[in-house]
Design an enzyme around this catalytic site. Sequence first.
Site, PDB file in Angstrom:
ATOM      1  N   ARG A 163      58.649  74.406  76.431  1.00  0.00           N
ATOM      2  CA  ARG A 163      58.143  73.170  75.813  1.00  0.00           C
ATOM      3  C   ARG A 163      57.478  73.457  74.460  1.00  0.00           C
ATOM      4  NH1 ARG A 163      60.046  71.561  80.141  1.00  0.00           N
ATOM      5  NH2 ARG A 163      61.749  72.466  79.041  1.00  0.00           N
ATOM      6  N   SER A 237      55.904  63.669  81.529  1.00  0.00           N
ATOM      7  CA  SER A 237      54.858  64.630  81.916  1.00  0.00           C
ATOM      8  C   SER A 237      53.772  64.678  80.851  1.00  0.00           C
ATOM      9  CB  SER A 237      55.444  66.043  82.048  1.00  0.00           C
ATOM     10  OG  SER A 237      56.523  66.019  82.938  1.00  0.00           O
ATOM     11  N   GLU A 333      51.291  68.330  77.109  1.00  0.00           N
ATOM     12  CA  GLU A 333      52.663  68.392  76.577  1.00  0.00           C
ATOM     13  C   GLU A 333      52.827  67.296  75.523  1.00  0.00           C
ATOM     14  OE1 GLU A 333      55.899  68.840  79.490  1.00  0.00           O
ATOM     15  OE2 GLU A 333      57.048  67.411  78.303  1.00  0.00           O
TER      16      GLU A 333
HETATM   17  C1  LIG Z   1      59.978  58.763  81.119  1.00  0.00           C
HETATM   18  C2  LIG Z   1      59.975  60.016  80.268  1.00  0.00           C
HETATM   19  C3  LIG Z   1      60.563  61.173  80.756  1.00  0.00           C
HETATM   20  C4  LIG Z   1      60.575  62.335  79.974  1.00  0.00           C
HETATM   21  N1  LIG Z   1      61.183  63.457  80.481  1.00  0.00           N
HETATM   22  C5  LIG Z   1      61.230  64.590  79.755  1.00  0.00           C
HETATM   23  C6  LIG Z   1      61.876  65.762  80.259  1.00  0.00           C
HETATM   24  O1  LIG Z   1      62.429  65.762  81.356  1.00  0.00           O
HETATM   25  N2  LIG Z   1      61.870  66.874  79.496  1.00  0.00           N
HETATM   26  C7  LIG Z   1      61.303  66.906  78.266  1.00  0.00           C
HETATM   27  O2  LIG Z   1      61.335  67.954  77.623  1.00  0.00           O
HETATM   28  N3  LIG Z   1      60.687  65.810  77.751  1.00  0.00           N
HETATM   29  C8  LIG Z   1      60.633  64.660  78.455  1.00  0.00           C
HETATM   30  N4  LIG Z   1      60.005  63.554  77.965  1.00  0.00           N
HETATM   31  C9  LIG Z   1      59.340  63.616  76.647  1.00  0.00           C
HETATM   32  C10 LIG Z   1      60.206  63.109  75.466  1.00  0.00           C
HETATM   33  O3  LIG Z   1      61.248  62.306  75.916  1.00  0.00           O
HETATM   34  C11 LIG Z   1      60.785  64.277  74.659  1.00  0.00           C
HETATM   35  O4  LIG Z   1      59.767  65.112  74.195  1.00  0.00           O
HETATM   36  C12 LIG Z   1      61.613  63.771  73.464  1.00  0.00           C
HETATM   37  O5  LIG Z   1      62.260  64.854  72.826  1.00  0.00           O
HETATM   38  C13 LIG Z   1      60.755  63.030  72.428  1.00  0.00           C
HETATM   39  O6  LIG Z   1      61.631  62.404  71.526  1.00  0.00           O
HETATM   40  P1  LIG Z   1      61.141  61.267  70.556  1.00  0.00           P
HETATM   41  O7  LIG Z   1      62.241  60.982  69.610  1.00  0.00           O
HETATM   42  O8  LIG Z   1      60.629  60.119  71.333  1.00  0.00           O
HETATM   43  O9  LIG Z   1      59.958  62.016  69.818  1.00  0.00           O
HETATM   44  P2  LIG Z   1      58.549  61.434  69.331  1.00  0.00           P
HETATM   45  O10 LIG Z   1      57.711  61.120  70.526  1.00  0.00           O
HETATM   46  O11 LIG Z   1      58.734  60.360  68.328  1.00  0.00           O
HETATM   47  O12 LIG Z   1      57.950  62.733  68.617  1.00  0.00           O
HETATM   48  C14 LIG Z   1      57.637  63.887  69.392  1.00  0.00           C
HETATM   49  C15 LIG Z   1      57.211  65.015  68.431  1.00  0.00           C
HETATM   50  O13 LIG Z   1      58.311  65.380  67.623  1.00  0.00           O
HETATM   51  C16 LIG Z   1      58.010  65.206  66.223  1.00  0.00           C
HETATM   52  N5  LIG Z   1      59.267  64.717  65.615  1.00  0.00           N
HETATM   53  C17 LIG Z   1      60.019  63.655  66.017  1.00  0.00           C
HETATM   54  N6  LIG Z   1      61.121  63.561  65.281  1.00  0.00           N
HETATM   55  C18 LIG Z   1      61.072  64.565  64.367  1.00  0.00           C
HETATM   56  C19 LIG Z   1      61.931  64.988  63.286  1.00  0.00           C
HETATM   57  N7  LIG Z   1      63.083  64.363  63.005  1.00  0.00           N
HETATM   58  N8  LIG Z   1      61.534  66.061  62.550  1.00  0.00           N
HETATM   59  C20 LIG Z   1      60.379  66.705  62.808  1.00  0.00           C
HETATM   60  N9  LIG Z   1      59.532  66.358  63.804  1.00  0.00           N
HETATM   61  C21 LIG Z   1      59.884  65.296  64.579  1.00  0.00           C
HETATM   62  C22 LIG Z   1      56.866  64.209  66.186  1.00  0.00           C
HETATM   63  O14 LIG Z   1      56.090  64.353  65.036  1.00  0.00           O
HETATM   64  C23 LIG Z   1      56.102  64.581  67.460  1.00  0.00           C
HETATM   65  O15 LIG Z   1      55.264  65.695  67.230  1.00  0.00           O
HETATM   66  C24 LIG Z   1      59.979  62.353  78.695  1.00  0.00           C
HETATM   67  C25 LIG Z   1      59.373  61.159  78.201  1.00  0.00           C
HETATM   68  C26 LIG Z   1      59.394  60.006  78.980  1.00  0.00           C
HETATM   69  C27 LIG Z   1      58.791  58.743  78.436  1.00  0.00           C
END
Ligand SMILES: Cc1cc2nc3c(=O)[nH]c(=O)nc-3n(C[C@H](O)[C@H](O)[C@H](O)COP(=O)(O)OP(=O)(O)OC[C@H]3O[C@@H](n4cnc5c(N)ncnc54)[C@H](O)[C@@H]3O)c2cc1C
Length: 337
Positions: A163, A237, A333
């Site tokens: 992670r 998480s 996380e």
């Molecule tokens: C119901 C649920 C289940 C989930 N299950 C999992 C799982 O099984 N495994 C897992 O690993 N995660 C899980 N997650 C967490 C999440 O889905 C992941 O971390 C996902 O990759 C976040 O994507 P996002 O586009 O929403 O990022 P955001 O929440 O918008 O951003 C997350 C981070 O990435 C940075 N970021 C975003 N885009 C960029 C970019 N283009 N360039 C540079 N930095 C960037 C942001 O600044 C921030 O620090 C879950 C979340 C939810 C709500």
Amino acid sequence: MLTQNQSLKNLNTFGVEAKAKLFAELFSEEELAELLCDGKIMLEKKLIIGGGSNILFTKDFDGLIIKVSRSAINILEENDESVLIEAGAGVIWDELVKFCVERNFWGIENLTFIPGTVGAAPIQNIGAYGQELSDTFYSLDGVYAETCEKKTFRKSDCRFSYRSSIFKQELKNKFIITSVRLKLSKIQKPNTGYKTLQEYLSKKEITNPTITDISKAVEEIRRQRLPDPTKVGNAGSFFKNPEVSKDTFIKLKSEFVDVISFETDSEKVKISAGWLIEKSGWKGKRAGDVGTSPDHALVICNFGTATGAEILEFAMLIKEEVTKKFGITLEEEVNIL
Ligand SMILES: Cc1cc2nc3c(=O)[nH]c(=O)nc-3n(C[C@H](O)[C@H](O)[C@H](O)COP(=O)(O)OP(=O)(O)OC[C@H]3O[C@@H](n4cnc5c(N)ncnc54)[C@H](O)[C@@H]3O)c2cc1C
């Protein structure tokens, strides 16, 4: 293109209210370069977001939030055994998974139904059900937010770990990912070692699963276990599974025979953070509109109109209780802002 005082309520899956001083949604590298090279913008503090599914806003953001929505999927190279694909940062992660599952490109099917975008996937090296992004990651492109300099990162440059990656550490908010490349296998490679997945498949009497069987199984397990963020605000998480030494694990096991643990590649043992929270008496606990999911202690939910600060306060109480009971410190996380 640039909006002021933008509400972030619909841009984070916790559904908490916060405002960004400035906000821009960008659809191409050219738009991004133009914005970053603007003299006034250069001085602003910056935050990059995708789907907002791993962020908790605890206050307004006094700077510029950039949402990268560049979204195309291309096949760059292929032979009989493997394929190299490229996806824009704004592509919805699960749509990329579907694209690959439909074409029998193996390697990310266990990551089905993870919310968020492709651009965020390398940040915390997303992982689930025995697979991690780093297993198939090839390279990524992006630009430095301060200098507008473009750079390609190969796998060894990304310092992927559980992670985490260089982008969640020293390059946090300094580097904007614009596209990601993955190398996938055209040869059947089911990864069914993860206990919950194994149990699900054997219950359905599936002995030689296709890529679709695995993807469907993961989606169904996730639908049963995790609250849907479109109905109940959450970010999956909240904490990572802590890693402890073998000695600490043996001591813990002697006191709690039912401790849930996972093997790692290192000398350490990963303990289920959900189990630690549940054993501390916090599964399904609520304070006003904040609480842990009754089905999954590791998921903190916004059941109504909780603020980000209230969610954080609740999370810190959980952390304190776990430290008091087990002497283990949980690490968030979710990205707290
Ligand atoms: C119901 C649920 C289940 C989930 N299950 C999992 C799982 O099984 N495994 C897992 O690993 N995660 C899980 N997650 C967490 C999440 O889905 C992941 O971390 C996902 O990759 C976040 O994507 P996002 O586009 O929403 O990022 P955001 O929440 O918008 O951003 C997350 C981070 O990435 C940075 N970021 C975003 N885009 C960029 C970019 N283009 N360039 C540079 N930095 C960037 C942001 O600044 C921030 O620090 C879950 C979340 C939810 C709500």
